[in-house]
Scaffold this active site. Structure first.
Site, short mmCIF file in Angstrom:
data_model
loop_
_atom_site.label_atom_id
_atom_site.label_comp_id
_atom_site.label_asym_id
_atom_site.label_seq_id
_atom_site.Cartn_x
_atom_site.Cartn_y
_atom_site.Cartn_z
N GLN A 1 0.84 -1.20 0.00
CA GLN A 1 0.00 0.00 0.00
C GLN A 1 0.88 1.25 0.00
O GLN A 1 1.69 1.47 0.90
CB GLN A 1 -0.93 0.02 1.21
CG GLN A 1 -1.98 1.13 1.10
CD GLN A 1 -2.87 1.24 2.32
OE1 GLN A 1 -2.40 1.60 3.38
NE2 GLN A 1 -4.15 0.92 2.16
N TYR B 1 -5.98 10.87 4.39
CA TYR B 1 -4.61 11.12 3.97
C TYR B 1 -4.60 11.94 2.68
O TYR B 1 -5.64 12.41 2.23
CB TYR B 1 -3.85 9.80 3.87
CG TYR B 1 -3.77 9.11 5.22
CD1 TYR B 1 -3.14 9.72 6.30
CD2 TYR B 1 -4.38 7.88 5.44
CE1 TYR B 1 -3.10 9.13 7.56
CE2 TYR B 1 -4.33 7.26 6.70
CZ TYR B 1 -3.69 7.89 7.74
OH TYR B 1 -3.66 7.31 8.98
N ARG C 1 -7.56 2.35 -2.63
CA ARG C 1 -8.44 2.32 -1.46
C ARG C 1 -9.13 3.68 -1.30
O ARG C 1 -8.47 4.72 -1.34
CB ARG C 1 -7.65 1.98 -0.18
CG ARG C 1 -8.58 1.58 0.97
CD ARG C 1 -7.84 1.13 2.21
NE ARG C 1 -8.59 0.10 2.92
CZ ARG C 1 -8.57 -0.08 4.23
NH1 ARG C 1 -7.82 0.68 5.00
NH2 ARG C 1 -9.28 -1.04 4.78
N GLY D 1 -9.28 -6.94 9.10
CA GLY D 1 -8.14 -6.36 9.78
C GLY D 1 -7.94 -6.95 11.16
O GLY D 1 -7.13 -7.86 11.35
N ARG D 2 -8.69 -6.47 12.14
CA ARG D 2 -8.51 -6.92 13.53
C ARG D 2 -8.53 -8.44 13.68
O ARG D 2 -7.72 -8.98 14.44
CB ARG D 2 -9.58 -6.28 14.41
CG ARG D 2 -9.44 -4.76 14.56
CD ARG D 2 -10.56 -4.20 15.44
NE ARG D 2 -10.49 -2.76 15.58
CZ ARG D 2 -11.12 -1.90 14.78
NH1 ARG D 2 -11.86 -2.36 13.77
NH2 ARG D 2 -11.02 -0.60 14.96
#
Length: 369
Positions: A101, A186, A233, A322-323
């Site tokens: 990424q 971002y 993304r 993810g988690r």
């Protein structure tokens, strides 16, 4: 519910994936210092999770200017490329596939990363957010992001080229492709939103001017490594960090239409994942399907049943977790066999050593609670 769809193979761009389970990008801050270099511990961490259909690496800064947190990896120095080569070699040896990424944080940063100068952004607007900064002894703390400096028009082409160079470096380091980070407040996301982008030049104002930066980055990256090895993304419904833009949905759909023209492999939707987060409307999901014909990945507090349901509905092609991958390196096997999931230690998410990182075991063979 049977998880038949979740375990079907899928062709994503240039890759044949054995299942539709994606390991989502997660910042873990474990690089070697100085230099923000990926290391043997990181290679072990990713290789442990190689049974995912696809791994997307943690966000990786394309330049020193693009950094906003301590101990996050880069992809612009020879040492960083060598470190990442160790990671990709380990993942491939374990039978996995991995994308890098590409990341520029923009205003989500601190002056300590820029020799005392302010971070850069489309406009000089503070994000009302904090970033994780470590002391010399490695102890981290959250610091407020300062007001950034607005990028000069002549600087933007250089950042586009940093993304292109980062993509080239990623393939040189052995990655199977790259994901452009255009989400979560971002730099690219900042350009997309009128709440962060108040420019009056060719990169701000109208919707099509606000998506220009993403268009140029995606064009440059796809031209360097191939559209079939490029994903993006996006986060249309995430409003934190001063990003609550009333015009973001039309901007995202216009951007998706352009990404479709470029033939990109996929769009990865980062959905809000807090307890009272807004739900993604069905009409948006259908609209996205109409304008973008490549793969769609969804991520945001999905479990196996929810993932299977959205895949069966045809509103996504893959689901990123993810988690669950933090404490369950063998997550696909646990889902396939209905095995219980382990919990992760929240205090060990950022920085540190193997504890809370590579010491989570796979589920023992022959046991089921």
């Amino acid at each position: 519910m049977s998880l038949q769809r979740l375990f079907q193979p899928y062709r994503l761009g240039a890759l044949e994936l054995p299942n539709r389970i994606v390991m989502a990008p997660m910042t873990r801050c474990r690089t070697t210092q100085p230099g923000d270099v990926a290391n043997a511990l990181m290679a072990q961490y990713y290789a442990q999770r190689a049974s995912a259909g696809l791994i997307i690496s943690e966000a990786t800064q394309i330049s020193r200017q693009g950094q906003g947190y301590s101990f996050t990896p880069g992809i612009f120095s020879a040492e960083q490329l060598a470190g990442w080569r160790r990671v990709t070699t380990a993942v491939h040896a374990a039978g996995g596939r991995i994308f890098l990424q590409l990341w520029h944080v923009g205003r989500m940063s601190h002056a300590c990363f820029h020799d005392g100068a302010p971070p850069v952004a489309p406009s000089a607007l503070a994000p009302e957010a904090q970033v994780w900064v470590a002391d010399a002894d490695g102890v981290g703390r959250m610091l407020d992001c300062p007001t950034p400096r607005a990028l000069e028009l002549g600087e933007i082409a250089g950042i586009v080229d940093d993304f292109r160079r980062g993509a080239a470096n990623a393939l040189a380091a052995g990655f199977d492709g790259v994901e452009i980070h255009g989400a979560n407040g971002y730099l690219i996301d900042q350009f997309l939103r009128s709440t962060a982008n108040q420019r009056s030049d060719a990169y701000g104002g109208s919707l099509h001017r606000r998506i220009r930066f993403l268009d140029e980055v995606a064009t440059a990256v796809a031209g360097e490594v191939g559209a079939e090895r490029t994903g993006v993304r996006l986060a249309p419904f995430i409003t934190a960090r001063g990003m609550n833009c009333p015009e973001i949905i039309p901007a995202i759909l216009a951007a998706a239409e352009r990404l479709n023209e470029l033939g990109l492999a996929y769009i990865h939707l980062s959905e809000a994942d807090w307890d009272d987060a807004p739900q993604v409307p069905e009409d948006f999901r259908h609209a996205l399907r109409r304008v973008f014909k490549g793969g769609l990945i969804v991520a945001g507090r999905y479990d196996a049943a929810r993932a299977e349901a959205i895949l069966r509905a045809g509103l996504a092609d893959l689901c990123a977790f993810g988690r669950p991958f933090i404490a369950n390196p063998d997550l696909p096997r646990r889902y396939a066999l209905g095995l219980p999931l382990a919990d992760f230690a929240a205090s060990r998410l950022f920085g540190g050593d193997a504890h809370g990182y590579t010491d989570y075991p796979a589920y023992p063979d022959g046991e089921k609670e």
